[in-house]
Design a protein around this motif. Structure first.
Motif, PDB file in Angstrom:
ATOM      1  N   GLY A 134       0.821  -1.194   0.000  1.00  0.00           N
ATOM      2  CA  GLY A 134       0.000   0.000   0.000  1.00  0.00           C
ATOM      3  C   GLY A 134       0.853   1.241   0.000  1.00  0.00           C
ATOM      4  N   ALA A 135       0.284   2.337  -0.431  1.00  0.00           N
ATOM      5  CA  ALA A 135       1.018   3.592  -0.491  1.00  0.00           C
ATOM      6  C   ALA A 135       1.339   4.090   0.908  1.00  0.00           C
ATOM      7  CB  ALA A 135       0.195   4.639  -1.251  1.00  0.00           C
ATOM      8  N   ASP A 192       1.474   7.010   1.944  1.00  0.00           N
ATOM      9  CA  ASP A 192       0.642   8.146   2.365  1.00  0.00           C
ATOM     10  C   ASP A 192      -0.844   7.787   2.446  1.00  0.00           C
ATOM     11  OD1 ASP A 192       0.257   7.773  -0.318  1.00  0.00           O
ATOM     12  OD2 ASP A 192       0.487   9.879  -0.884  1.00  0.00           O
ATOM     13  N   ASP A 193      -1.159   6.494   2.346  1.00  0.00           N
ATOM     14  CA  ASP A 193      -2.535   6.039   2.457  1.00  0.00           C
ATOM     15  C   ASP A 193      -2.834   5.742   3.919  1.00  0.00           C
ATOM     16  OD1 ASP A 193      -4.967   4.756   2.486  1.00  0.00           O
ATOM     17  OD2 ASP A 193      -4.523   3.407   0.816  1.00  0.00           O
ATOM     18  N   PRO A 194      -3.681   6.545   4.590  1.00  0.00           N
ATOM     19  CA  PRO A 194      -3.915   6.335   6.021  1.00  0.00           C
ATOM     20  C   PRO A 194      -4.546   4.985   6.337  1.00  0.00           C
ATOM     21  CG  PRO A 194      -5.468   7.944   5.120  1.00  0.00           C
ATOM     22  CD  PRO A 194      -4.439   7.696   4.066  1.00  0.00           C
ATOM     23  N   THR A 195      -5.377   4.477   5.430  1.00  0.00           N
ATOM     24  CA  THR A 195      -5.992   3.174   5.681  1.00  0.00           C
ATOM     25  C   THR A 195      -4.951   2.067   5.639  1.00  0.00           C
ATOM     26  OG1 THR A 195      -8.094   3.910   4.734  1.00  0.00           O
ATOM     27  CG2 THR A 195      -7.736   1.530   4.901  1.00  0.00           C
ATOM     28  N   ALA A 196      -4.080   2.123   4.628  1.00  0.00           N
ATOM     29  CA  ALA A 196      -3.030   1.103   4.499  1.00  0.00           C
ATOM     30  C   ALA A 196      -2.084   1.132   5.689  1.00  0.00           C
ATOM     31  CB  ALA A 196      -2.261   1.310   3.198  1.00  0.00           C
ATOM     32  N   THR A 197      -1.678   2.321   6.109  1.00  0.00           N
ATOM     33  CA  THR A 197      -0.749   2.417   7.232  1.00  0.00           C
ATOM     34  C   THR A 197      -1.424   1.986   8.537  1.00  0.00           C
ATOM     35  OG1 THR A 197      -1.310   4.767   7.473  1.00  0.00           O
ATOM     36  CG2 THR A 197       0.633   4.226   6.166  1.00  0.00           C
TER      37      THR A 197
END
Length: 357
Positions: free
Chosen positions: A278-279, A281-286
């Motif tokens: 995941g990216a 800067d993706d809050p869901t992925a992090t």
């Protein structure tokens, strides 16, 4: 994989209503505990927690009703209160989920504008009976040089807090090392016996003159009357703890290699793991990745392949029942990522999910 916080951990004041905001959990599958000086679990949803106690896997008490983990008095719950006669200020803290080391940093303005105290705690992953506490003065952030002179730091804490599940039956001090033998106050079931716990440790002094570029290492060793090492420990856990203490001190404390071997053991444990893409800067992925890393840490810190007792439903370290991983996902994680743990942990119940969530 750092779990860091800005809460004032320097304020581990004795007040019954002050809590350790991060509630760092440390464990190696044999020993575990929630570090700090506090009166209640966070959220008020679990049983009252006792300040800085140590849980040993397999050591339970019946408390006259049902099975509960026995609470052995803690040894290294310490916080700085002054340095060179001046107040101190919290600088930062973190729980490294990759290495199982909790770090707390405190500014010491009385010893110099850039002088910082670093405290480190960990339940040694390779040496299952060992708890380690380290303290050092950090180099100046401006020039990277060590402080020019020693600094006298005064500490307070809540070590040796009495509990209602374990009573100390013998305690003596030899060459600054405390030897204590404790016993559970009630058997887990009518058909089981009381369990004795041997503790051997060097208690840090209330005031320490810390030298520049030097790390002070304090070691604690706990053993029990449960079957260990072919029954040798079971007959005299205090004598066994004393032997292990001398061995670990000679092999690790004198050479400052305890932390290195501890982190190497965690690295080997993480050789098989789960990684989510995941990216960045993706809050869901992090957030999901953080949850997975946190989950793995708490599962691994609550079980080990060379100890036949499974963890408690709330995890090894504390009493909180906040978020749970059911027995099925836990069993699959052990089977897929750590098959040796799975073989020894077929009765694992649930693992507490706490921290990164």
């Amino acid at each position: 994989m750092l779990y860091s916080g800005q809460a004032d951990l320097g304020a581990w004041i004795e007040s019954e209503h002050r809590k350790l905001p991060l509630y760092p959990n440390l464990g190696n599958g044999y020993l575990g505990g929630m570090l700090g000086c506090f009166a209640e679990d966070d959220g008020g949803e679990g049983p009252t927690a006792v300040p800085g106690v140590i849980h040993v896997a397999g050591v339970f008490t019946g408390k006259g009703t049902s099975s509960h983990r026995a609470e052995t008095p803690g040894v290294f719950s310490l916080y700085p209160v002054s340095a060179a006669g001046s107040p101190v200020a919290f600088a930062g803290s973190s729980l490294d989920l990759a290495t199982g080391v909790f770090t707390n940093r405190t500014k010491l303005p009385g010893c110099g504008a850039e002088v910082v105290l670093e405290q480190r705690w960990y339940a040694h992953r390779a040496l299952r009976n060992a708890l380690v506490y380290e303290v050092a003065l950090l180099p100046s952030r401006a020039d990277g040089l060590a402080p020019a002179a020693s600094c006298s730091v005064t500490f307070s804490g809540c070590n040796g807090h009495p509990t209602d599940t374990v009573t100390t039956v013998l305690a003596n001090t030899s060459d600054g090392v405390i030897h204590a033998l404790s016993k559970t106050t009630a058997a887990e079931t009518p058909s089981t016996s009381l369990v004795t716990v041997g503790r051997v440790y060097k208690q840090p002094p209330p005031t320490m003159a810390l030298k520049p570029a030097a790390t002070e290492v304090f070691l604690a060793v706990l053993t029990t009357s449960l079957s260990e090492e072919g029954g040798e420990v079971a007959s005299d856990p205090l004598a066994a703890a004393a032997r292990l203490y001398l061995r670990h001190r000679a092999n690790g404390t004198a050479t400052n290699s305890l932390k290195q071997s501890h982190e190497a053991a965690w690295s080997e444990l993480y050789a098989s793991r789960i990684e989510l893409g995941g990216a960045a800067d993706d809050p869901t992925a992090t957030a999901v990745a953080a949850a997975v890393n946190s989950s793995m840490y708490y599962l691994l810190s609550a079980a080990r392949e060379d100890w036949p007792f499974s963890t408690s439903p709330g995890g090894l370290a504390n009493n909180a029942y906040l978020l749970f991983l059911s027995i099925i996902p836990a069993a699959y994680y052990y089977r897929i990522c750590t098959p040796a743990l799975h073989l020894r942990r077929t009765s694992t119940y649930e693992a507490q999910m706490h921290g990164q969530w």
